[in-house]
Each structure stands twice: as C-alpha cells, then as structure tokens.
Write an enzyme that holds these catalytic residues in place. Structure first.
Site, PDB file in Angstrom:
ATOM      1  N   SER A   1       0.823  -1.212   0.000  1.00 25.87           N
ATOM      2  CA  SER A   1       0.000   0.000   0.000  1.00 25.87           C
ATOM      3  C   SER A   1       0.853   1.256   0.000  1.00 25.87           C
ATOM      4  CB  SER A   1      -0.922   0.020   1.231  1.00 25.87           C
ATOM      5  OG  SER A   1      -0.162   0.066   2.419  1.00 25.87           O
TER       6      SER A   1
ATOM      7  N   ASP B   1      -5.150  -8.959  13.527  1.00 24.53           N
ATOM      8  CA  ASP B   1      -4.929 -10.333  13.076  1.00 24.53           C
ATOM      9  C   ASP B   1      -3.882 -11.050  13.920  1.00 24.53           C
ATOM     10  OD1 ASP B   1      -3.409  -8.278  11.703  1.00 24.53           O
ATOM     11  OD2 ASP B   1      -2.508  -9.842  10.490  1.00 24.53           O
TER      12      ASP B   1
END
Length: 329
Positions: free
Chosen positions: A90, A222
């Site tokens: 990103s 996560d």
C-alpha cells in the site's frame, strides 16, 4: 489490552539469527544511513517512563521498509536483476523496493491498491517504478504479483514474509541498541510482522529479559487473534487510518518468530493514533504517519501499566497524506 505472553524460554530453532541481521547491516550500510534517536522530557513526564524514539521516518523513502528491500534485492543474481522485481504494497514497501531497485539499476513493478495514499503513490512513481492498480476489497494483491512474476520472469519481493526481508528490518534494532543501552521494554508497530520479527530477534539476543510488545490497530488485530488461538487467523481488510498495517493475516515466517520472541500485542484506536500524531507534531516537531505512531499511542494511552522503565519506541514511517495530517491536527 494484551495477549497472554507467547514468549517461551525454550523456543524451536529458527532459520535466522542475529548473525544474519548483522550481515544484512553490513550489506546495506553503503546505501542507507543510520536513523536518529530522539527523547522528550514532556513525554517522559506524561507516561512516567524514560523513552527513546527510533526515527525511521528519517530513513530513505520515509520508512524502515527500504532496509529489508535493499537487503533482499542486493542478493539477487545477475539474471534476476536484469529481468527485474515485483512487489505488492500500500505504500512504504513499494517505495523501499522502488528505491533499492533504482539504486541498483533494476526495473521494478509494484502492485498497489487504488486507494493507497497519494503521497506514497507519487513517491513510488517518482522512484521510477511501474504501478499496477488493484481493488483491495475485491482482489488478491499477492496473486496479482505472483502472476506478473510468472508472466514477466520477475522476482517477487514480499513485504514481510521472507527471512532476508526480516533480517533487513532487524537492522533497526541493531542501531537502536548501539544508540541506547539497557532498555527494559521495546514497542514496535505490527502489521505483517517483519519489523517486529527482526527487532525482537535482536532485542532478545542483546537482553534476554527485555519485554517486547507489538502494537496493532483495534480493527486490524490479526496477530492479536492469532496469538490468542495459537494459529494464523485471517480477518477482513481493516478499516483504520493506519494504512501501513492493514494486513489481514500474519505471515508464516513472522508468526513463527513473534509467537516465540514477543511478550504480547497492544491494541490502539484510530483516535488514540491521532492523539499520538498530534503529540509528535506539536511537542517533538515530527511528522509521523499513523502506522509509525501506534507504539507512541499505546504508551500515551496507558495500555501498559509500567513506570520508571527505559522504553524504546520505533517510529516506523512518516509518509502521511495531507488529509490524514489535517485530521490529526
């Protein structure tokens, strides 16, 4: 908010040691400069600890990512260099790969989400890389990069789940411990886990009793969930301003290291990240991106009940779009 400590005094052997990280430091030193260390008496008074900020936002490309990319790409063979490299990111890893490739005269292709921060996109283009867009809500960036690698004969440079990437990122901690000794606690931003993995291996070797924490956004937990369950957990794409750590599952290599080396994971909200960014800008005159500020956010928001400790905090990057910076202000 923390997980139960996964660290064990009898971990299984890992295929990477501090010697590999020292070799990475020697390899990348001709191309990258050490980053500075900062302190703030005001921050120390607020959090009741003595803190040391590792300024990776002053690294080439504005983040630590170029360390791992440079270490990995420097080890490519002649044919691999001629064909070029591909990466998916990103922003910060894309810039790191683009810088390393440009420095070494290697073609680079970067798979980037179409909603990536414009500052990171423009910088990646400015370093001479080709960008291939994708929709992060609908498409798999890794699958796209792997297909490009097959079609064009490119070498895939992953953002974190690679032992030589981890070794390069670990050079952050090598420098940190050369700059300041006797740290009690180390706090590191946690996305895919490459930075935390490399830094924790150095820290645990230098000081076996040090306490090490990764810091994630609350919506991008996560690793938090994975460590709780003892296995890698996949989550939806996180909705957080910390765009550099919007990962959906831990890496295989990074999960193996972190579950052995790290004492826990702290979670911070976007509001707490913005508060940390404001402090860094107003009181320390430093522009740090949301991802780079998460460790500061955790301590500033009192996620740890500690006092009188010597704490190292990694500011992992400074590539922030004007809109997010305005939101922080």
């Amino acid at each position: 908010m923390t997980v139960s400590p996964p660290f064990t005094n009898s971990p299984a052997p890992l295929p990477l040691t501090i010697r590999d990280i020292e070799a990475a430091a020697n390899r990348i030193t001709p191309f990258l400069q050490p980053t500075p260390l900062f302190t703030s008496r005001t921050f120390d008074q607020i959090v009741h600890n003595q803190c040391f900020f590792k300024g990776e936002h002053y690294q080439r490309g504005g983040s630590f990512k170029v360390r791992g990319a440079m270490n990995r790409i420097l080890q490519l063979g002649t044919g691999e260099r001629e064909r070029g490299v591909v990466a998916f990111s990103s922003g910060n890893h894309s810039q790191g790969v683009a810088i390393a490739a440009k420095t070494l005269g290697i073609p680079a292709t970067i798979v980037m989400p179409n909603d990536a921060p414009q500052a990171k996109r423009q910088a990646t283009l400015g370093y001479g890389a080709e960008i291939v867009d994708y929709d992060r809500q609908q498409q798999d960036r890794e699958a796209i990069a792997q297909e490009l690698a097959r079609e064009r004969g490119l070498t895939l440079i992953p953002p974190y789940d690679d032992w030589q990437i981890i070794a390069g990122q670990g050079t952050v901690a090598l420098e940190l411990f050369q700059q300041v000794a006797d740290l009690d606690v180390l706090m590191v931003p946690l996305g895919g886990g490459g930075l935390l993995s490399g830094c924790s291996m150095v820290a645990r070797t230098v000081n076996p009793t040090i306490t090490i924490y990764g810091v994630e956004p609350e919506t991008g937990d996560d690793f938090y969930q994975s460590l709780q369950k003892g296995e890698r957990v996949r989550i939806p794409v996180p909705d957080t301003i910390a765009d550099g750590i919007r990962t959906t599952y831990p890496g295989v290599c990074t999960f193996a290291v972190i579950r052995q080396m790290v004492d826990g994971v702290l979670l911070v909200s976007d509001a707490e990240i913005l508060q940390a960014m404001r402090f860094l800008l107003y009181r320390m005159k430093m522009v740090v991106e949301p991802t780079g500020a998460v460790a500061v956010a955790a301590l500033l928001s009192h996620k740890l009940a500690i006092q009188g400790k010597r704490v190292g905090l990694v500011l992992s990057g400074g590539n922030v779009d004007a809109e997010i910076l305005a939101q922080a202000l």
